[in-house]
Write a protein that holds these residues in place. Sequence first.
Motif, PDB file in Angstrom:
ATOM      1  N   TYR A   1     -84.802 -72.867  40.764  1.00  0.00           N
ATOM      2  CA  TYR A   1     -84.834 -73.286  42.062  1.00  0.00           C
ATOM      3  C   TYR A   1     -86.203 -73.423  42.910  1.00  0.00           C
ATOM      4  O   TYR A   1     -86.386 -74.383  43.332  1.00  0.00           O
ATOM      5  CB  TYR A   1     -83.660 -72.540  42.827  1.00  0.00           C
ATOM      6  CG  TYR A   1     -82.514 -73.083  43.093  1.00  0.00           C
ATOM      7  CD1 TYR A   1     -82.257 -74.166  43.652  1.00  0.00           C
ATOM      8  CD2 TYR A   1     -81.392 -72.201  42.249  1.00  0.00           C
ATOM      9  CE1 TYR A   1     -80.685 -74.472  43.537  1.00  0.00           C
ATOM     10  CE2 TYR A   1     -80.291 -72.337  42.399  1.00  0.00           C
ATOM     11  CZ  TYR A   1     -79.864 -73.714  42.890  1.00  0.00           C
ATOM     12  OH  TYR A   1     -78.525 -73.961  43.184  1.00  0.00           O
ATOM     13  N   VAL A   2     -86.988 -72.529  42.365  1.00  0.00           N
ATOM     14  CA  VAL A   2     -88.303 -72.726  43.180  1.00  0.00           C
ATOM     15  C   VAL A   2     -89.096 -73.798  42.555  1.00  0.00           C
ATOM     16  O   VAL A   2     -89.607 -74.456  43.203  1.00  0.00           O
ATOM     17  CB  VAL A   2     -89.161 -71.218  42.822  1.00  0.00           C
ATOM     18  CG1 VAL A   2     -90.556 -71.263  43.371  1.00  0.00           C
ATOM     19  CG2 VAL A   2     -88.400 -69.995  43.781  1.00  0.00           C
ATOM     20  N   VAL A   3     -89.281 -73.893  41.182  1.00  0.00           N
ATOM     21  CA  VAL A   3     -89.896 -75.183  40.597  1.00  0.00           C
ATOM     22  C   VAL A   3     -89.368 -76.331  41.249  1.00  0.00           C
ATOM     23  O   VAL A   3     -90.020 -77.164  41.405  1.00  0.00           O
ATOM     24  CB  VAL A   3     -89.805 -74.993  39.248  1.00  0.00           C
ATOM     25  CG1 VAL A   3     -90.193 -76.041  38.379  1.00  0.00           C
ATOM     26  CG2 VAL A   3     -90.326 -73.472  38.529  1.00  0.00           C
ATOM     27  N   GLY A   4     -87.898 -76.370  41.123  1.00  0.00           N
ATOM     28  CA  GLY A   4     -87.372 -77.762  41.658  1.00  0.00           C
ATOM     29  C   GLY A   4     -87.857 -77.880  43.044  1.00  0.00           C
ATOM     30  O   GLY A   4     -88.026 -79.237  43.448  1.00  0.00           O
ATOM     31  N   GLY A   5     -87.716 -77.032  43.918  1.00  0.00           N
ATOM     32  CA  GLY A   5     -87.852 -77.113  45.353  1.00  0.00           C
ATOM     33  C   GLY A   5     -89.450 -77.517  45.584  1.00  0.00           C
ATOM     34  O   GLY A   5     -89.555 -78.552  46.488  1.00  0.00           O
ATOM     35  N   LEU A   6     -90.393 -76.917  45.025  1.00  0.00           N
ATOM     36  CA  LEU A   6     -91.829 -77.456  45.058  1.00  0.00           C
ATOM     37  C   LEU A   6     -92.110 -78.924  44.412  1.00  0.00           C
ATOM     38  O   LEU A   6     -92.819 -79.577  45.007  1.00  0.00           O
ATOM     39  CB  LEU A   6     -92.652 -76.386  44.420  1.00  0.00           C
ATOM     40  CG  LEU A   6     -92.745 -74.844  45.093  1.00  0.00           C
ATOM     41  CD1 LEU A   6     -93.466 -73.897  44.365  1.00  0.00           C
ATOM     42  CD2 LEU A   6     -93.064 -74.974  46.544  1.00  0.00           C
ATOM     43  N   SER A   7     -91.346 -79.041  43.483  1.00  0.00           N
ATOM     44  CA  SER A   7     -91.420 -80.204  42.828  1.00  0.00           C
ATOM     45  C   SER A   7     -90.958 -81.354  43.656  1.00  0.00           C
ATOM     46  O   SER A   7     -91.406 -82.814  43.718  1.00  0.00           O
ATOM     47  CB  SER A   7     -90.728 -80.014  41.316  1.00  0.00           C
ATOM     48  OG  SER A   7     -91.550 -79.445  40.552  1.00  0.00           O
ATOM     49  N   GLY A   8     -89.856 -81.156  44.126  1.00  0.00           N
ATOM     50  CA  GLY A   8     -88.931 -81.901  45.108  1.00  0.00           C
ATOM     51  C   GLY A   8     -89.881 -82.715  46.137  1.00  0.00           C
ATOM     52  O   GLY A   8     -89.741 -84.024  46.318  1.00  0.00           O
ATOM     53  N   VAL A   9     -90.732 -82.003  46.757  1.00  0.00           N
ATOM     54  CA  VAL A   9     -91.533 -82.549  47.896  1.00  0.00           C
ATOM     55  C   VAL A   9     -92.692 -83.355  47.178  1.00  0.00           C
ATOM     56  O   VAL A   9     -92.723 -84.541  47.658  1.00  0.00           O
ATOM     57  CB  VAL A   9     -92.292 -81.241  48.387  1.00  0.00           C
ATOM     58  CG1 VAL A   9     -93.289 -81.755  49.681  1.00  0.00           C
ATOM     59  CG2 VAL A   9     -91.292 -80.377  49.275  1.00  0.00           C
ATOM     60  N   GLU A  10     -93.286 -83.089  46.015  1.00  0.00           N
ATOM     61  CA  GLU A  10     -94.250 -83.860  45.542  1.00  0.00           C
ATOM     62  C   GLU A  10     -93.446 -85.128  44.649  1.00  0.00           C
ATOM     63  O   GLU A  10     -94.098 -86.159  44.820  1.00  0.00           O
ATOM     64  CB  GLU A  10     -94.844 -82.980  44.438  1.00  0.00           C
ATOM     65  CG  GLU A  10     -95.700 -81.819  44.984  1.00  0.00           C
ATOM     66  CD  GLU A  10     -96.553 -82.124  46.144  1.00  0.00           C
ATOM     67  OE1 GLU A  10     -97.479 -83.252  45.752  1.00  0.00           O
ATOM     68  OE2 GLU A  10     -96.756 -81.551  47.057  1.00  0.00           O
ATOM     69  N   LEU A  11     -92.418 -84.808  44.254  1.00  0.00           N
ATOM     70  CA  LEU A  11     -91.598 -86.179  43.671  1.00  0.00           C
ATOM     71  C   LEU A  11     -91.514 -87.321  44.701  1.00  0.00           C
ATOM     72  O   LEU A  11     -91.455 -88.289  44.206  1.00  0.00           O
ATOM     73  CB  LEU A  11     -90.359 -85.693  42.953  1.00  0.00           C
ATOM     74  CG  LEU A  11     -90.721 -84.770  41.780  1.00  0.00           C
ATOM     75  CD1 LEU A  11     -89.281 -84.249  41.158  1.00  0.00           C
ATOM     76  CD2 LEU A  11     -91.158 -85.786  40.613  1.00  0.00           C
ATOM     77  N   LEU A  12     -91.045 -86.938  45.897  1.00  0.00           N
ATOM     78  CA  LEU A  12     -91.010 -87.776  46.880  1.00  0.00           C
ATOM     79  C   LEU A  12     -92.208 -88.478  47.169  1.00  0.00           C
ATOM     80  O   LEU A  12     -92.055 -89.631  47.733  1.00  0.00           O
ATOM     81  CB  LEU A  12     -90.199 -87.313  48.319  1.00  0.00           C
ATOM     82  CG  LEU A  12     -88.834 -86.786  48.057  1.00  0.00           C
ATOM     83  CD1 LEU A  12     -88.567 -86.029  49.343  1.00  0.00           C
ATOM     84  CD2 LEU A  12     -87.805 -87.832  47.772  1.00  0.00           C
TER      85      LEU A  12
END
Length: 449
Positions: A383-394
């Motif tokens: 979840y932490v990896v996905g949350g941080l990645s989500g901002v960058e992926l956008l």
Amino acid sequence: MATVGDDIELSDRYAVQTEEPPTRKPVIRILLGCGLLQLPAWGFAMTFGIWQDFYIQQPVLRGAGSATGVIGTTMNGVMYLSMPFLATTLGRDHWAPWRRTIATVGTVLASASFLLSSWSTEVWHLILLQGVLAAFGNAMLYTPTTLWLDEWFRDGNRATAYGVQFSIKNVVGTACPFLMFAFLQNLGFRNALRIWAGMVLIIGLGGIALVPLPPESTRRRQQKIPWSFLKHQTFYIYATANTVFSSGYGLPQTYLSTYASQYLRLPTAESSAMIAFFNAPGILSSTGFGLLNDKVHLSATTNTLISAIGSALCVFLLWGIKSNTIPALLIAFAICYGFFASGYSATWGGWITDLEKEAAEHNEAINSGMLYGFMNGARGIGYVVGGLSGVELLKVGPVQENQKWALGTKYGALILFTGISSALGGWSIVWKGRLCRGRTPTPRSQLRS
């Protein structure tokens, strides 16, 4: 080399499993009590997409609107990451009598954090109060429920019991979007948070009071924490697959409502309903995947593969194609992905059974409640990896030039990441199978020498 203490522990544990199953009334109370506690523990985290959509459309806080997505993923991450430590501590005999106290303190902490966050003026206030403090309080409330269930269900129905709780959790995730939307629209986010804080306190304390004390015969007699499972590859295979899958699982839950609002121009109520569509199928699939393990005796790795590959196909064939222009396609994705992805955590009961069998082969002690906590911890890392990645992926945006497809929108990279992580979450079936084919169990006579 196995020790005499390990032999005693193993004989105790298997002796417990042959006891007569608990009577019907306490079993109903434990299922109802733990089920009721799913609401204060997960109601906010599972529906944070509703709050994020409100924060973006109604700029009531200072700070980047895109950063509000971090609140929900941080909340899930903190909850799951703290569970291994809580489960390890509360799984010991010395701390077992304190489980109700810990759950009560967690309820009060979560309620107070939500209440204080109603006076927030900046995004970082919510990250601290909701993403960290309330999340830790929720973890303190939720972790004892997993240990109580582990103590009550040792007759072969543990995966089903866990699945029932996950189904109730998805009932919460289905009903709360409408509840949260009504609160936000009619009361504003500050009063909505105050009402929610009161609900967490009242329902949390009520659920704790409903849970019966476990039978004396099911209580472990462990003085030392059994860490032997860390020596076996099976644990790392399952934990890694869990982390990878979870890194993508939280993203649709966080961004689906906003995606529907931005690209399909759906009204706020209808875009909020996407979260309900996402969570509702899990009511069936969570119990269903548990039954596949306990009643159909489908292997844990095959069960996991069905969930992971089904989730990946839903992402690529439904969300990634024309979901940005066809509402029915996005609804179909929410329902189908919600079904397969929600069932993933219900396969953990089978994983733990595999690890118990492996421990028995090596004549080692094992604490299944603690293992469950570690599986939650692996999900928290994801979840932490996905949350941080989500901002960058956008920020990366589209992964193809044609904007007629969902992969051509600014969510393109995020959709691709979700699909790949789902597929890789099933890789355990490959490596676990190879491991089992290449391993010859050591005779017990050699283990005892």
